[in-house]
Design an enzyme around this catalytic site. Structure first.
Site, PDB file in Angstrom:
ATOM      1  N   CYS A 147       0.873  -1.172   0.000  1.00  0.00           N
ATOM      2  CA  CYS A 147       0.000   0.000   0.000  1.00  0.00           C
ATOM      3  C   CYS A 147       0.905   1.215   0.000  1.00  0.00           C
ATOM      4  CB  CYS A 147      -0.922  -0.005   1.225  1.00  0.00           C
ATOM      5  SG  CYS A 147      -1.921   1.491   1.375  1.00  0.00           S
ATOM      6  N   CYS A 158      -5.092   5.906  -3.523  1.00  0.00           N
ATOM      7  CA  CYS A 158      -4.400   4.616  -3.615  1.00  0.00           C
ATOM      8  C   CYS A 158      -3.046   4.881  -4.239  1.00  0.00           C
ATOM      9  CB  CYS A 158      -5.211   3.627  -4.462  1.00  0.00           C
ATOM     10  SG  CYS A 158      -4.382   2.048  -4.745  1.00  0.00           S
TER      11      CYS A 158
END
Length: 289
Positions: free
Chosen positions: A85, A218
């Site tokens: 991530c 993201c």
């Protein structure tokens, strides 16, 4: 288990996380526990959990302990495990700085997607070396309602399907995962990005993250979008010999992505710690019943 568990809350371009410091890997975070913590009404709320563990103390990271002292054991908000991530790495680095484990400058963080280099700048931004992208072969199509778009398959340590559209509204509500064909193209699920142009090397995007739904940002998705845009625009750095930098606007803020001729990708953006406190272990135990 102690009666209280320390936590912090942080975000990177509004991709938000519950941070659980656990250097010795002593806290068992089951999928159900992660989901309870990330519940925005009955829990703390977040797009995921950053479990902060020393690499040497975690079986998935011991092999990386010689390169990186700290391991980002990242979980999606539904409790599932994720490889990487990008926004999470920046927030993870900011936590390490706040806790006094690191200072400004260059550091290494272990993830399931490999060891990532980070640079904590004096102005507060954090740059993450995201590694290189893989571009698996095969045509992929993304569908929302009656609309269909060809998508670029980009892997940033986790899978992405990048679709260029004329209007971000065409992505729909993104409550559920947009169907991707052919079936079986992504056996473990996929992050789907919808992208529009804002100007020269400037795009905007929305994303459905597997295991989390639509998120405000993201990091790996922004990298995948920049890589896909560079190929579409004919400025593949491996071909031109010149770095390609794209500004990527997300609902939660702005990231700057640079891909270099050697394929290495850097992502720069903010990382903020907003709160810290304690999780009541009794509440957590009751939440899991």
């Amino acid at each position: 288990m102690s009666t209280r568990i320390a936590f912090l809350k942080g975000h990177g371009t509004e991709n938000d996380f519950v941070i659980v410091p656990d250097p010795d890997n002593a806290i068992e975070l089951s999928p159900a526990a992660v989901a309870a913590l990330c519940d925005r009404r009955a829990g703390i709320g977040g797009d995921g959990v950053l479990h902060v563990v020393r690499s040497a103390a975690h079986p998935e990271a011991r092999a990386m302990a010689g390169e990186a002292e700290w391991f980002m054991d990242y979980r999606n908000s539904d409790g599932s495990v994720a490889e990487m991530c990008g926004n999470g790495v920046r927030v993870f680095a900011r936590y390490l700085q706040r806790a006094g484990h690191v200072t400004e400058g260059d550091h290494a963080i272990a993830t399931r997607g490999g060891v990532k280099s980070v640079h904590i700048a004096k102005d507060g931004d954090v740059t993450v070396g995201m590694g290189s992208a893989r571009l698996p072969e095969g045509d992929v199509t993304v569908r929302v309602g009656e609309r269909r778009w060809p998508a670029r398959n980009v892997n940033m340590g986790n899978p992405h399907a990048v679709a260029f559209v004329s209007d971000l509204g065409h992505a729909g509500d993104l409550y559920s995962a947009p169907p991707v064909s052919p079936e079986g193209a992504y056996p473990d699920g996929v992050n789907v990005e919808f992208v529009v142009d804002r100007g020269p090397r400037h795009v905007a995007m929305r994303v459905h993250e597997r295991g989390s739904g639509e998120t405000r940002s993201c990091g790996t998705g922004a990298c995948a979008v920049a890589v896909a845009a560079a190929r579409r625009d004919g400025v593949d750095p491996a071909v031109t010999g010149t770095p390609a930098t794209y500004t990527v606007d997300l609902p939660g803020g702005r990231l700057v992505i640079t891909e270099r001729p050697d394929g290495q990708i850097e992502m720069t953006g903010p990382a903020v710690i907003v709160a810290e406190g304690e999780i009541d272990a009794e509440w957590l135990a009751n939440a899991l019943r």
